[in-house]
Write an enzyme that holds these catalytic residues in place. Sequence first.
Site, PDB file in Angstrom:
ATOM      1  N   LYS A  91       3.673  -6.982   4.027  1.00 55.81           N
ATOM      2  CA  LYS A  91       3.405  -5.576   3.698  1.00 55.81           C
ATOM      3  C   LYS A  91       3.006  -4.887   5.002  1.00 55.81           C
ATOM      4  O   LYS A  91       2.460  -5.515   5.921  1.00 55.81           O
ATOM      5  CB  LYS A  91       2.315  -5.436   2.655  1.00 55.81           C
ATOM      6  CG  LYS A  91       0.887  -5.728   3.052  1.00 55.81           C
ATOM      7  CD  LYS A  91       0.114  -4.739   3.863  1.00 55.81           C
ATOM      8  CE  LYS A  91       0.220  -3.315   3.401  1.00 55.81           C
ATOM      9  NZ  LYS A  91      -0.620  -2.441   4.297  1.00 55.81           N
ATOM     10  N   GLU A 105       5.999   4.562   7.479  1.00 58.91           N
ATOM     11  CA  GLU A 105       5.584   5.838   6.891  1.00 58.91           C
ATOM     12  C   GLU A 105       6.293   7.041   7.504  1.00 58.91           C
ATOM     13  O   GLU A 105       6.178   7.296   8.696  1.00 58.91           O
ATOM     14  CB  GLU A 105       4.079   6.022   7.082  1.00 58.91           C
ATOM     15  CG  GLU A 105       3.252   5.165   6.147  1.00 58.91           C
ATOM     16  CD  GLU A 105       1.767   5.212   6.476  1.00 58.91           C
ATOM     17  OE1 GLU A 105       1.400   5.800   7.488  1.00 58.91           O
ATOM     18  OE2 GLU A 105       0.994   4.630   5.691  1.00 58.91           O
ATOM     19  N   ASN A 146      -0.177  10.988   6.521  1.00 59.94           N
ATOM     20  CA  ASN A 146      -1.405  10.475   7.123  1.00 59.94           C
ATOM     21  C   ASN A 146      -2.506  11.499   7.278  1.00 59.94           C
ATOM     22  O   ASN A 146      -3.604  11.170   7.712  1.00 59.94           O
ATOM     23  CB  ASN A 146      -1.088   9.822   8.467  1.00 59.94           C
ATOM     24  CG  ASN A 146      -0.375   8.514   8.238  1.00 59.94           C
ATOM     25  OD1 ASN A 146      -0.937   7.609   7.632  1.00 59.94           O
ATOM     26  ND2 ASN A 146       0.869   8.424   8.674  1.00 59.94           N
ATOM     27  N   THR A 153       0.875  -1.184   0.000  1.00 56.63           N
ATOM     28  CA  THR A 153       0.000   0.000   0.000  1.00 56.63           C
ATOM     29  C   THR A 153       0.910   1.232   0.000  1.00 56.63           C
ATOM     30  O   THR A 153       1.353   1.653  -1.057  1.00 56.63           O
ATOM     31  CB  THR A 153      -0.961   0.023   1.216  1.00 56.63           C
ATOM     32  OG1 THR A 153      -0.212  -0.141   2.414  1.00 56.63           O
ATOM     33  CG2 THR A 153      -1.997  -1.077   1.103  1.00 56.63           C
ATOM     34  N   SER A 158      -7.690  11.206   1.037  1.00 56.31           N
ATOM     35  CA  SER A 158      -8.226  12.207   0.113  1.00 56.31           C
ATOM     36  C   SER A 158      -7.392  12.254  -1.154  1.00 56.31           C
ATOM     37  O   SER A 158      -6.636  11.369  -1.459  1.00 56.31           O
ATOM     38  CB  SER A 158      -8.286  13.577   0.802  1.00 56.31           C
ATOM     39  OG  SER A 158      -7.209  13.760   1.684  1.00 56.31           O
ATOM     40  N   THR A 174       0.655  -6.974  12.715  1.00 60.21           N
ATOM     41  CA  THR A 174       0.091  -5.690  12.289  1.00 60.21           C
ATOM     42  C   THR A 174       0.295  -5.444  10.817  1.00 60.21           C
ATOM     43  O   THR A 174       0.625  -4.347  10.409  1.00 60.21           O
ATOM     44  CB  THR A 174       0.787  -4.571  13.040  1.00 60.21           C
ATOM     45  OG1 THR A 174       2.120  -4.979  13.285  1.00 60.21           O
ATOM     46  CG2 THR A 174       0.092  -4.254  14.293  1.00 60.21           C
TER      47      THR A 174
END
Lengths: 383, 383
Positions: free
Chosen positions: B168, B259, B378, B146, B383, B179
């Site tokens: 992933k 991230e 994040n 992702t 959006s 997780t």
Amino acid sequence: MSVTAAKGFRAAGITAGIKDSGNPDLALVVNDGPRLAAAGVFTSNRVKAAPVLWSEQVLKAGQVSAVVLNSGGANACTGPKGFQDTHATAEKVADVLGLNAGEVAVASTGLIGVTLPMDKLLPGVETAAAALSGHGGEKAAIAIKTTDSVHKTAVAEGAGWTVGGMAKGAGMLAPGLATMLVVLTTDADLPAADLDKALREATRLTFDRVDSDGCMSTNDTVLLLASGAAEVTPAYAEFADAVRQVCDDLARQLIGDAEGASKDIRIEVVGAATEDDAVEVGRSIARNNLLKCAIHGEDPNWGRVLSAIGTTSAAFEPDRLNVAINDVWVCRNGSVGEDRDLVDMRYREVRITADLAAGSETAVIWANDLTADYVHENSAYSS
Amino acid sequence: MSVTAAKGFRAAGITAGIKDSGNPDLALVVNDGPRLAAAGVFTSNRVKAAPVLWSEQVLKAGQVSAVVLNSGGANACTGPKGFQDTHATAEKVADVLGLNAGEVAVASTGLIGVTLPMDKLLPGVETAAAALSGHGGEKAAIAIKTTDSVHKTAVAEGAGWTVGGMAKGAGMLAPGLATMLVVLTTDADLPAADLDKALREATRLTFDRVDSDGCMSTNDTVLLLASGAAEVTPAYAEFADAVRQVCDDLARQLIGDAEGASKDIRIEVVGAATEDDAVEVGRSIARNNLLKCAIHGEDPNWGRVLSAIGTTSAAFEPDRLNVAINDVWVCRNGSVGEDRDLVDMRYREVRITADLAAGSETAVIWANDLTADYVHENSAYSS
């Protein structure tokens, strides 16, 4: 306003030179009586700063004649030297003002793990004592600021009596009982036991439900001092209500000024089986970094609310959960609800309502969003 | 490498069109036997995605013939429709490959609260089935990404047998048991009960000790499939060791690609009275936003480590705590230790050692720093 709104109190805020910036850094609040009744609640962090350990002892007797507060250094994790420094500060205040050191509370805030410059602090106590005034509340509130952008004061009036207070706190702001330095004063005439009860009730529902960044301080202190100077003993419920009002006002100001925040998030949990469940769920939502980022991005990402609820032990069925963001029920029965495009998130205050559909208990927790400014401010704080 | 390193497995990764980006988004892993033994661990989040609910049922029988995984949508909080979609996906795989749908595990990852485009996913299953190959492990690992910047695979070799895997996960990365999506395969010949034991032991010490951002996913799935194609039954301890090695390798890759992270933080808690205490303290440090910001700023702010330890219920005395950052003992006996300027934090890996001085148990938790990039990534994700 502030700690001198009630009769029987003097206060001062001065620059002792503890902060390199030259900003005010030492505050003194004196109760001139006739009563010296007091109550306090302190951080539940097991790593407690020296002034917390000291003031906990002072408060046991329910009498406080003065509070000395410094910003510019937390005096936490400073070993036996730190405790000696706190003790010496209280002794100095007692000496200058002709008081008993055992009735002088001490509070400190700033960086952890650094000892205080006593060569500046002790002379500062003399300067502060000389500056004490019945109108010094505002200056005292200014002197306890650290990263706060504004000073915080509040007041509530009863019939012939007053409760006023000041607060500081902008980071390391999550309940532990309270998460900041707060001094409240009243001229009402009440015994220490009533002050204690009113203060615990109020903090449980106000400061204890503020969770700006999930980080519990080592220095949290909330004190309530009564002078009895108004010569009025209000009904307990009326007094407790005024204390809660002032605490609520100050707590809301803390959230509104939290480090780097761009949103104040009001999380209301409804339909909980117990109040504890409601608080646990509210806190879990308040501490979810991904949700805090989404709110910052004005993204009504209700999936992150559900994933936060799912980590708790509260009573609920996943397929009965409902979530509203700014009153739009974007999640119904654990699944897609109203159109998320209907949610308007332009304003600073964002309201999240989480309905557990498991009872009738509720709780409100206040939190902030997570922003790049928070990261910047806190990656450079001690350097 | 990956899920086709072990004999008896075929895999594929293709673009079904679930993602708007046109990147690969559907993976298929098939166990050609002769054995179909399998074990799985799943998120402990109580809000579980439809594919988790489905796969938990499938794994109860200890037999899995195929796993279908999609990125581009988590199929979580999607109600009865979501579960029907998962069921239809398993039926489609069974139909195309001539298998029993009750032996087809399903895993999904992506945004919560959005139903999957079944008109793209179901034809995608046919495309993936046609692309199955004994060398398809790499492509499968790519198709489950992702926000991962790189795909993650690992392999460990035994005497005549192999354990390989793919993973992933880059956000919502905190243990719940695991997780992330992980598929491990082996050609060793072991019963499902042994696979289950080895997998639980391994995840407890690897994926379960990764805490990138404190946010527990609704979709975490770790599967271990055994084909028996190597016709070797290794000693249990040797096999369990290989599984742990692969899990550890993949867990480390997840932290390294989290991230927005600029630092990988290895938190080792030593001197704990119990292993549970060590893990509780490690997690509390790992989740402290202020500390995570300080590490980002290369600031050896050990006071924030102590304030995090102080919120736990672990056995310790505040004045006996010791903390090292990159091997410099900056905190000794709960107070100032070696000079913090000696700490060199220029490199990506940062090591925090917290000594509770209360026993001899230890635990290692891996975490990431908190950065403006994490906030940016994040606050714009959906959006």
